[in-house]
Design a protein around this motif. Structure first.
Motif, mmCIF file in Angstrom:
data_model
loop_
_atom_site.group_PDB
_atom_site.id
_atom_site.type_symbol
_atom_site.label_atom_id
_atom_site.label_comp_id
_atom_site.label_asym_id
_atom_site.label_seq_id
_atom_site.Cartn_x
_atom_site.Cartn_y
_atom_site.Cartn_z
ATOM 1 N N THR A 135 25.780 43.174 107.091
ATOM 2 C CA THR A 135 24.859 43.942 106.260
ATOM 3 C C THR A 135 25.639 44.956 105.439
ATOM 4 O OG1 THR A 135 23.079 43.756 107.898
ATOM 5 C CG2 THR A 135 22.884 45.519 106.285
ATOM 6 N N ALA A 136 25.269 45.120 104.176
ATOM 7 C CA ALA A 136 25.882 46.130 103.316
ATOM 8 C C ALA A 136 24.825 46.644 102.340
ATOM 9 C CB ALA A 136 27.070 45.547 102.549
ATOM 10 N N LEU A 137 25.105 47.798 101.727
ATOM 11 C CA LEU A 137 24.116 48.425 100.850
ATOM 12 C C LEU A 137 24.783 48.926 99.578
ATOM 13 C CD1 LEU A 137 21.080 49.361 100.728
ATOM 14 C CD2 LEU A 137 21.922 51.597 101.503
ATOM 15 N N LEU A 138 24.352 48.381 98.440
ATOM 16 C CA LEU A 138 24.775 48.887 97.140
ATOM 17 C C LEU A 138 23.849 50.029 96.742
ATOM 18 C CD1 LEU A 138 26.595 48.321 94.528
ATOM 19 C CD2 LEU A 138 24.490 47.320 93.624
ATOM 20 N N ILE A 139 24.430 51.128 96.280
ATOM 21 C CA ILE A 139 23.665 52.308 95.895
ATOM 22 C C ILE A 139 23.972 52.651 94.449
ATOM 23 C CG2 ILE A 139 23.225 54.739 96.394
ATOM 24 C CD1 ILE A 139 24.323 54.167 99.253
ATOM 25 N N ASN A 140 22.953 52.588 93.595
ATOM 26 C CA ASN A 140 23.116 52.959 92.188
ATOM 27 C C ASN A 140 22.466 54.330 91.995
ATOM 28 O OD1 ASN A 140 23.983 52.391 89.466
ATOM 29 N ND2 ASN A 140 21.823 52.215 88.949
ATOM 30 N N ALA A 141 23.292 55.369 92.122
ATOM 31 C CA ALA A 141 22.825 56.748 92.000
ATOM 32 C C ALA A 141 23.582 57.406 90.850
ATOM 33 C CB ALA A 141 23.041 57.477 93.324
ATOM 34 N N PRO B 232 29.763 48.808 105.857
ATOM 35 C CA PRO B 232 30.206 49.209 107.189
ATOM 36 C C PRO B 232 30.936 48.095 107.931
ATOM 37 C CG PRO B 232 27.820 48.900 107.121
ATOM 38 C CD PRO B 232 28.298 48.826 105.716
ATOM 39 N N ALA B 233 32.156 48.404 108.360
ATOM 40 C CA ALA B 233 32.995 47.454 109.101
ATOM 41 C C ALA B 233 33.207 46.162 108.316
ATOM 42 C CB ALA B 233 32.397 47.159 110.479
ATOM 43 N N GLY B 234 33.329 46.285 106.993
ATOM 44 C CA GLY B 234 33.493 45.106 106.151
ATOM 45 C C GLY B 234 34.913 44.572 106.132
ATOM 46 N N GLY C 89 9.877 52.936 107.556
ATOM 47 C CA GLY C 89 9.507 51.712 108.256
ATOM 48 C C GLY C 89 10.676 50.812 108.602
ATOM 49 N N ILE C 90 11.856 51.161 108.169
ATOM 50 C CA ILE C 90 13.044 50.391 108.533
ATOM 51 C C ILE C 90 13.388 50.718 109.978
ATOM 52 C CG2 ILE C 90 15.475 49.946 108.061
ATOM 53 C CD1 ILE C 90 13.724 49.063 105.773
ATOM 54 N N GLY C 91 13.358 49.716 110.845
ATOM 55 C CA GLY C 91 13.635 49.953 112.257
ATOM 56 C C GLY C 91 15.121 50.107 112.529
ATOM 57 N N GLN C 92 15.456 50.953 113.496
ATOM 58 C CA GLN C 92 16.844 51.072 113.939
ATOM 59 C C GLN C 92 17.194 49.811 114.715
ATOM 60 O OE1 GLN C 92 19.233 54.163 113.859
ATOM 61 N NE2 GLN C 92 20.290 52.205 113.854
ATOM 62 N N THR C 93 18.233 49.090 114.290
ATOM 63 C CA THR C 93 18.503 47.787 114.880
ATOM 64 C C THR C 93 19.975 47.418 114.756
ATOM 65 O OG1 THR C 93 17.905 45.426 114.780
ATOM 66 C CG2 THR C 93 17.981 46.616 112.703
ATOM 67 N N TRP C 94 20.393 46.515 115.623
ATOM 68 C CA TRP C 94 21.731 45.936 115.546
ATOM 69 C C TRP C 94 21.723 44.637 114.737
ATOM 70 C CZ3 TRP C 94 25.931 48.299 117.883
ATOM 71 C CH2 TRP C 94 25.648 49.320 118.802
ATOM 72 N N ALA D 243 24.717 46.534 110.838
ATOM 73 C CA ALA D 243 23.260 46.633 110.704
ATOM 74 C C ALA D 243 22.742 47.947 111.271
ATOM 75 C CB ALA D 243 22.584 45.447 111.390
ATOM 76 N N ARG D 244 23.326 48.384 112.377
ATOM 77 C CA ARG D 244 22.894 49.641 112.978
ATOM 78 C C ARG D 244 23.153 50.813 112.033
ATOM 79 N NH1 ARG D 244 21.157 51.433 117.668
ATOM 80 N NH2 ARG D 244 21.709 53.512 118.430
ATOM 81 N N ALA D 245 24.336 50.834 111.416
ATOM 82 C CA ALA D 245 24.675 51.924 110.502
ATOM 83 C C ALA D 245 23.811 51.881 109.244
ATOM 84 C CB ALA D 245 26.150 51.850 110.133
#
Length: 204
Positions: free
Chosen positions: A58-64, A72-74, A156-161, A141-143
């Motif tokens: 899992t990864a997240l692109l942020i356009n700010a 994370p851990a990529g 609503g995003i659950g904390q998860t592995w 995914a946890r991070a």
């Protein structure tokens, strides 16, 4: 999933499995910063096994105020995006495509989910990412879910592995658009990495 270490003038290299501090120098980060005018948005990337559809990363692109990738851990090694504890700076649309292409191959595909957010939420995501790492192996995914659930509208995003759980929760957000990326490259991702590295050396 392994950590990366940043060495000035050298490619990002795979390091030990434990989370290590990675802190690119200020001048490298400043030179790399990329801003994309227009709307603010988040793109959740989920890497999945073709055979089982199970989530692998899992990864997240942020356009700010700037465009970064929280990975994370990529394992994406490259020479042009400096890193600070799992945050990659200077993520142009071209480099984003290389990131996706690196992960998509005959055994894996990539799901990209994008949602528009306010400038304030985008900036909060950026600032939260900057203090979220370094992330240990297998905690991607946890991070990512922990980061997202701190944002207004993302409670609503659950904390998860589990990457697939983050993907499913993200899909429930209003206005999400989803794309799948599939390629038929060899399962040996070092081949894709070598090709991408060669292209970047010729034309960063």
């Amino acid at each position: 999933m392994n950590r990366r270490s940043f060495l000035v003038g050298l490619p990002l290299a795979l390091s030990a499995c434990t989370a290590q501090e990675v802190w690119a120098p200020d001048d490298l980060v400043t030179r790399a910063i990329h801003r994309k005018p227009g709307r603010n948005y988040l793109t959740l990337y989920t890497m999945k096994y073709v055979r089982t559809d199970a989530g692998a990363h899992t990864a997240l692109l942020i356009n700010a105020s700037q465009r970064v990738l929280f990975d994370p851990a990529g394992t994406f090694e490259q020479e042009v995006m400096p890193e600070r504890n799992d945050v990659l700076f200077g993520v142009t649309p071209r480099l984003e495509k290389f990131y996706v292409s690196f992960h998509a191959r005959e055994t894996f595909y990539v799901v990209g989910q994008t949602v528009d957010v306010s400038p304030e939420v985008a900036e909060q995501a950026l600032n939260t990412a900057l203090v979220s790492g370094p992330v240990p192996q297998a905690h991607c995914a946890r991070a990512t879910s922990r980061l997202l659930r701190q944002l207004p509208g993302f409670e609503g995003i659950g904390q998860t592995w589990r990457p697939n759980r983050v993907e499913k929760d993200f899909a429930k957000l209003s206005g999400v658009t989803t794309l799948e990326y599939r390629e038929n490259d060899s399962d040996d991702k070092t081949l894709a990495l070598a090709e991408i590295s060669a292209i970047l050396r010729e034309r960063p």
